[in-house]
Every structure is written in structure tokens, then in C-alpha cells.
Design a protein around this motif. Structure first.
Motif, PDB file in Angstrom:
ATOM      1  N   UNK A  36      24.642  -6.756  44.374  1.00 13.12           N
ATOM      2  CA  UNK A  36      25.743  -6.469  43.449  1.00 13.12           C
ATOM      3  C   UNK A  36      25.900  -7.569  42.413  1.00 13.12           C
ATOM      4  N   UNK A  37      25.729  -8.818  42.836  1.00 13.05           N
ATOM      5  CA  UNK A  37      25.827  -9.939  41.889  1.00 13.05           C
ATOM      6  C   UNK A  37      24.712  -9.866  40.857  1.00 13.05           C
ATOM      7  N   UNK A  38      23.511  -9.543  41.292  1.00 16.05           N
ATOM      8  CA  UNK A  38      22.390  -9.437  40.356  1.00 16.05           C
ATOM      9  C   UNK A  38      22.591  -8.290  39.374  1.00 16.05           C
ATOM     10  N   UNK A  39      23.078  -7.154  39.865  1.00 15.62           N
ATOM     11  CA  UNK A  39      23.324  -6.023  38.974  1.00 15.62           C
ATOM     12  C   UNK A  39      24.439  -6.354  37.986  1.00 15.62           C
ATOM     13  N   UNK A  40      25.509  -6.987  38.474  1.00  9.38           N
ATOM     14  CA  UNK A  40      26.628  -7.357  37.598  1.00  9.38           C
ATOM     15  C   UNK A  40      26.163  -8.296  36.480  1.00  9.38           C
ATOM     16  N   UNK A  41      25.281  -9.217  36.815  1.00 15.69           N
ATOM     17  CA  UNK A  41      24.761 -10.147  35.805  1.00 15.69           C
ATOM     18  C   UNK A  41      23.958  -9.399  34.749  1.00 15.69           C
ATOM     19  N   UNK A  42      23.102  -8.477  35.189  1.00 14.36           N
ATOM     20  CA  UNK A  42      22.305  -7.694  34.249  1.00 14.36           C
ATOM     21  C   UNK A  42      23.179  -6.785  33.388  1.00 14.36           C
ATOM     22  N   UNK A  43      24.240  -6.245  33.982  1.00  9.46           N
ATOM     23  CA  UNK A  43      25.162  -5.397  33.224  1.00  9.46           C
ATOM     24  C   UNK A  43      25.855  -6.215  32.134  1.00  9.46           C
ATOM     25  N   UNK A  44      26.262  -7.415  32.482  1.00 16.94           N
ATOM     26  CA  UNK A  44      26.907  -8.288  31.492  1.00 16.94           C
ATOM     27  C   UNK A  44      25.935  -8.632  30.363  1.00 16.94           C
ATOM     28  N   UNK A  45      24.698  -8.936  30.732  1.00 14.90           N
ATOM     29  CA  UNK A  45      23.690  -9.271  29.719  1.00 14.90           C
ATOM     30  C   UNK A  45      23.290  -8.057  28.891  1.00 14.90           C
ATOM     31  N   UNK A  46      23.419  -6.868  29.488  1.00 15.35           N
ATOM     32  CA  UNK A  46      22.981  -5.644  28.813  1.00 15.35           C
ATOM     33  C   UNK A  46      24.069  -4.906  28.078  1.00 15.35           C
ATOM     34  N   UNK A  47      25.172  -5.569  27.797  1.00 15.32           N
ATOM     35  CA  UNK A  47      26.240  -4.939  27.030  1.00 15.32           C
ATOM     36  C   UNK A  47      26.952  -3.831  27.769  1.00 15.32           C
ATOM     37  N   UNK A  48      27.087  -3.996  29.085  1.00 16.34           N
ATOM     38  CA  UNK A  48      27.809  -3.015  29.873  1.00 16.34           C
ATOM     39  C   UNK A  48      26.922  -2.060  30.648  1.00 16.34           C
ATOM     40  N   UNK A  49      25.585  -2.253  30.533  1.00 14.54           N
ATOM     41  CA  UNK A  49      24.655  -1.373  31.235  1.00 14.54           C
ATOM     42  C   UNK A  49      23.550  -2.175  31.919  1.00 14.54           C
ATOM     43  N   UNK A  50      23.055  -1.620  33.013  1.00 17.43           N
ATOM     44  CA  UNK A  50      21.850  -2.148  33.647  1.00 17.43           C
ATOM     45  C   UNK A  50      20.686  -1.439  32.969  1.00 17.43           C
ATOM     46  N   UNK A  51      19.946  -2.142  32.157  1.00 20.29           N
ATOM     47  CA  UNK A  51      18.911  -1.530  31.333  1.00 20.29           C
ATOM     48  C   UNK A  51      17.548  -1.577  32.022  1.00 20.29           C
ATOM     49  N   UNK A  52      16.854  -0.442  32.029  1.00 23.71           N
ATOM     50  CA  UNK A  52      15.493  -0.346  32.541  1.00 23.71           C
ATOM     51  C   UNK A  52      14.682   0.538  31.599  1.00 23.71           C
ATOM     52  N   UNK A  53      13.366   0.355  31.644  1.00 21.03           N
ATOM     53  CA  UNK A  53      12.471   1.152  30.814  1.00 21.03           C
ATOM     54  C   UNK A  53      11.536   1.977  31.688  1.00 21.03           C
ATOM     55  N   UNK A  54      11.277   3.200  31.257  1.00 25.85           N
ATOM     56  CA  UNK A  54      10.227   4.014  31.846  1.00 25.85           C
ATOM     57  C   UNK A  54       9.160   4.228  30.785  1.00 25.85           C
ATOM     58  N   UNK A  55       8.155   5.011  31.100  1.00 28.12           N
ATOM     59  CA  UNK A  55       7.090   5.237  30.138  1.00 28.12           C
ATOM     60  C   UNK A  55       7.574   5.963  28.889  1.00 28.12           C
ATOM     61  N   UNK A  56       8.619   6.757  29.036  1.00 28.17           N
ATOM     62  CA  UNK A  56       9.034   7.584  27.899  1.00 28.17           C
ATOM     63  C   UNK A  56      10.489   7.430  27.469  1.00 28.17           C
ATOM     64  N   UNK A  57      11.251   6.551  28.143  1.00 27.17           N
ATOM     65  CA  UNK A  57      12.648   6.411  27.717  1.00 27.17           C
ATOM     66  C   UNK A  57      13.249   5.088  28.169  1.00 27.17           C
TER      67      UNK A  57
END
Length: 455
Positions: A49-70
Motif C-alpha cells: 500500500x505504501x508503494x502504491x500510494x507513493x506511485x499514485x502521488x508521483x503519477x498525479x493521482x494515478x498508479x500509471x502502467x503501460x501495456x503494448x497498446x495503451x
């Protein structure tokens, strides 16, 4: 969610350490282990949860991930606490549901390293999309695990145990704070032609009695509680032998399963939709008609645990075309009954086929329809997840499950002040006349079942 990743078995990875040849080396190794902080699942949950919260803060309110097409913009839905695992010294595993802004829900696997309060994510992979897996896990001879594409996986890796299964099933709950007189109703599985149940133990903080629900014959453990039982636990343990279920005959009146339930209405929009789905198959008999409804739901619904789900509201399922197993099967039952096909609902738990002990990801439900003198089992939400098994799940339920109760709108005496029970999987509890929600977990052990097999 019926079958998730095989994370509990990952704990075996760290147990294959090499043996040393000297006593001194063994002592040094023991000393090193004692210096490593003990990790419990709450630590891993806090870490992810701490790791996700940090990524959400860095990502402007979202946990950002990439796939091959989106590009995905995700938000936390829940952590699967039943699958949090300590893989060894400073190595951990977590499985998390994250919802994209599009409405899709991804099951994401995380590997972490570090001690309690200081864990970092080392690997992140997308495991499932709307309940459908991209891969499964398979164990090597050396007890380590690797990812396998779903198309190469056996039925056993996709959640199916054929023939017979034996296991001990644990139904545990922790009572909430009780401020006045309270009551609780807990489902108790029963022996039938497909499962043999032995009650191995019941641990309860107060006197209890067994109620018999008249419409479907369900057994329910009932207790009256007081503030002295606040935060105490209840545990029911069952020895279970379960047979794979296939179409079967039964001495009962199927027509009563054409009637509506409170959240499974019939007629009107459901009759119109069923007629449009069945079309020319109306001439081909009830089995083909039911298969048309089954395929329609597989093709059009998404297995998403978000929004209003888990109530088995067929109207909601028809509108949203999302939900968990309750929505899938409630929609099927409303459509089938509206087409003149008797259908019924049951709920219990699916036992993992790929490991022999550990936690279970909540309840699971399924349906049956009546055609050509037999009841035909179906499991549409599992067929939706594993399309390669769509033919299997039309007419079969695997051996690795346990059934708690049948039916909807259950009437009990004494019963809840809120009226009929929608369906009974988790306990129903009232404090005064207000609903309360005990923390409930399921777990199992096949090894223990072998030692305490039911005759």
C-alpha cells in the motif's frame, strides 16, 4: 473472484537453501536468520500500500502502467490479503486489484524486497484483466514456480479438479464490537449426493442452535450474542469429500424454479432479451436454448468487482454487464426462467486446485438449469475467465468446491429483522436491528483431509 494466482506456494521457493558441511557454517547461518526481522502479512500489506500510494502521488493521482497498446491510469481497489506471502528473507509477494479509468479492473502481481516499514517493489506484472488471466503459475520439480501461458495450461492449473477431492475446510469469523443484544446466522454445509460433510469442530463464544430453512432445506447455525462476545472468534471446521458434478436426475418439482426472486425478476425485459438471444434455437430444445443464454453472458459480461456488485441483482447485471459470480448467474437465472427453463442458485467456495492448503478468495456461486429430465450444472463466471473451459463448465462443476446453501430469499425462524436473506455465504449479523459485518475468512488443507477422511 474465484481463482487467483498461486501465490501461497511461493513460500516454498526460499526453503531450498544449500546445506553446509560444517557446524560453524550452520551456526553462522542461524545467527544471520535471527537478525532478519519477522515479517507477517500485515507488514506486506502495509508495504504494498505504501508503494502504491507513493506511485499514485508521483503519477498525479494515478498508479500509471503501460501495456503494448495503451497507457493505464489505475487506482487501488483492494489488496488480496489471503495471498500475501513471505517468500524468504526480505522477499515478499502481493496481489492487488487496480481499476483503470476506463472501468477495466486489473489483477496485478507485485514482488517486493526489504524489511517491515521499508519495502520496495522489484517486479510488477499484469496478471488478469477483468478476471481473465494472461498467465498462470506452474511448479518445477525443484519446487520453484514459473509463469505459463493460459493456452498451455492444464485444467488443474485453471482451477479444475476432476473426479473426487478431499479436504478440510475452515470457516472463520471475528465478531465486531457488540454494544447491545446481537444475533448471527452462519451457513452450515450439508451432505448430499455430491458432497459428504463431517463437522470436525465448532468453536463458538456462546450457545448455538441449528436452524432448518424450509424452502431449500439449508442448515444455519444461529447464536444470540451480548457485548461480552465482542471481537471474539467463531470457527467451524469440516472434513469434506466432494465429487465432480455432472447432469443428474432428482426427485423434485422443477416448476417451482420458474418463479421470480426479489433480485431475480422474470418476464418483461428479461423475456424480450431471452427471446432475442435464443432466436431460432427455440426449435432445438431447452439445452440448446440454455447454451445460447450461457454464451451470451460469457460474450457480453465482464468480471469486474467494482461498483454495485455481489448482490446478485439481475437488473443491475443486465444494465451494467459487469459483476462477480452472483451477477453472472443471477442474470442467467432470470433469462432462463423467463424462457421457461427452470433454474436455481447455489453458493459455497471454490477450493484452489493448484495447492494443498492456504487461504481462499471468498465465496463462489453457480447455477443449474433443468432440461430433458436432468439438472445441468453451469459456472458462467469461470467460463468467462477461462474461455478454454467454456464447454467443460456447461454441464459440470469440478470436485474442488464446497456448497454452503441453495436458493435465494431465505426465510428463517428466528430470522433477521431485515426480512428474507438474499443468499447466505458470509454470515448475516444484526446488532439490535442494525446489520453488522464480521470479518470472515476461508481456508483449507488437503493433507489434513487425507488424515481425517469422511467415511
Amino acid at each position: 473472484m474465484k481463482y487467483t494466482s498461486l501465490v501461497f506456494a511461493f513460500m516454498l521457493i526460499a526453503m531450498m537453501g544449500c546445506k553446509t558441511d560444517t557446524k560453524q557454517a550452520s551456526k553462522e547461518q542461524a545467527l544471520a536468520v535471527t537478525d532478519i526481522p519477522k515479517v507477517v502479512t500485515a507488514d506486506i500489506e502495509a508495504g504494498i500500500k505504501a508503494n502504491i500510494a507513493k506511485k499514485v502521488e508521483e503519477g498525479g493521482g494515478y498508479f500509471n502502467m503501460s501495456t503494448e497498446d495503451k497507457e493505464l491510469r489505475l487506482q487501488l481497489v483492494r489488496v488480496h490479503t489471503e495471498y500475501l506471502s513471505n517468500l524468504g528473507p526480505q522477499r515478499h509477494f502481493a496481489c492487488v486489484d487496480l481499476a483503470d479509468v476506463s472501468g477495466d479492473v486489473y489483477d496485478v502481481d507485485f514482488f517486493l524486497e526489504g524489511d517491515p516499514g521499508s519495502m520496495t517493489v522489484t517486479e510488477t506484472t499484469l496478471h488478469k484483466l477483468n478476471g481473465k488471466p494472461f498467465y498462470t503459475w506452474k511448479q518445477r520439480k525443484d519446487k520453484t514456480w514459473y509463469r505459463m501461458p493460459v493456452q498451455n495450461a492444464s485444467k488443474g492449473l485453471l482451477g479444475v479438479k476432476e473426479g473426487e477431492d478431499q479436504f478440510v475446510f475452515n470457516y472463520e469469523l471475528t465478531l465486531p464490537e457488540i454494544t447491545e443484544t446481537a444475533r448471527i446466522w452462519i451457513p452450515v454445509p450439508q451432505t448430499d449426493r455430491f458432497q459428504t460433510i463431517e463437522i470436525l469442530s465448532i468453536e463458538a463464544p456462546a450457545a448455538y442452535q441449528m436452524l432448518k430453512e424450509k424452502e431449500y432445506g439449508n442448515a444455519i447455525l444461529y447464536m444470540e450474542l451480548s457485548p461480552e462476545q465482542s471481537e471474539q472468534s467463531v470457527k467451524l471446521t469440516y472434513g469434506t469429500v466432494r465429487q465432480e458434478k455432472q447432469p443428474y436426475e432428482e426427485d423434485s418439482e422443477p416448476k417451482r424454479y420458474l418463479n421470480a426472486n426479489l433480485l431475480m425478476p422474470i418476464g418483461d425485459r428479461f423475456e424480450i432479451l431471452a427471446d432475442s438471444i435464443i432466436g431460432d434455437k427455440r426449435k432445438e430444445g431447452s439445452i440448446m436454448q440454455a447454451r445460447a443464454l450461457y454464451d451470451y453472458i460469457i460474450d457480453n459480461m465482464k468480471y469486474i468487482k467494482a461498483g454495485t456488485y455481489g448482490t446478485g441483482d439481475a437488473v443491475y447485471a443486465c444494465d451494467a454487464l459487469t459483476g462477480n459470480c452472483t451477477e453472472f448467474h443471477s442474470l442467467f437465472i432470470s433469462l432462463a426462467r423467463s424462457a421457461g427453463i427452470p433454474s436455481r442458485f447455489a453458493v459455497g467456495a471454490a477450493i484452489p486446485s493448484d495447492r494443498d492448503e492456504g487461504g481462499i478468495d471468498g465465496y463462489h456461486c453457480w447455477a443449474e438449469f433443468y432440461a430433458e429430465g436432468k439438472w445441468w450444472p453451469v459456472d458462467i463466471s469461470e467460463a468467462n475467465k477461462y474461455t478454454a473451459l467454456a464447454t467443460y463448465y456447461f454441464g459440470r462443476h469440478p470436485a474442488n468446491r464446497i456448497e454452503f446453501t441453495q436458493g435465494r430469499d431465505l426465510m428463517l425462524d428466528p430470522g433477521p429483522s431485515g426480512g428474507p436473506i438474499n443468499f447466505l455465504a458470509y454470515p448475516v449479523m444484526e446488532i439490535g436491528d442494525r446489520p453488522a459485518f464480521p470479518k470472515t475468512t476461508f481456508s483449507f488443507s488437503r493433507k489434513a483431509a487425507e488424515d481425517t477422511a469422511v467415511n
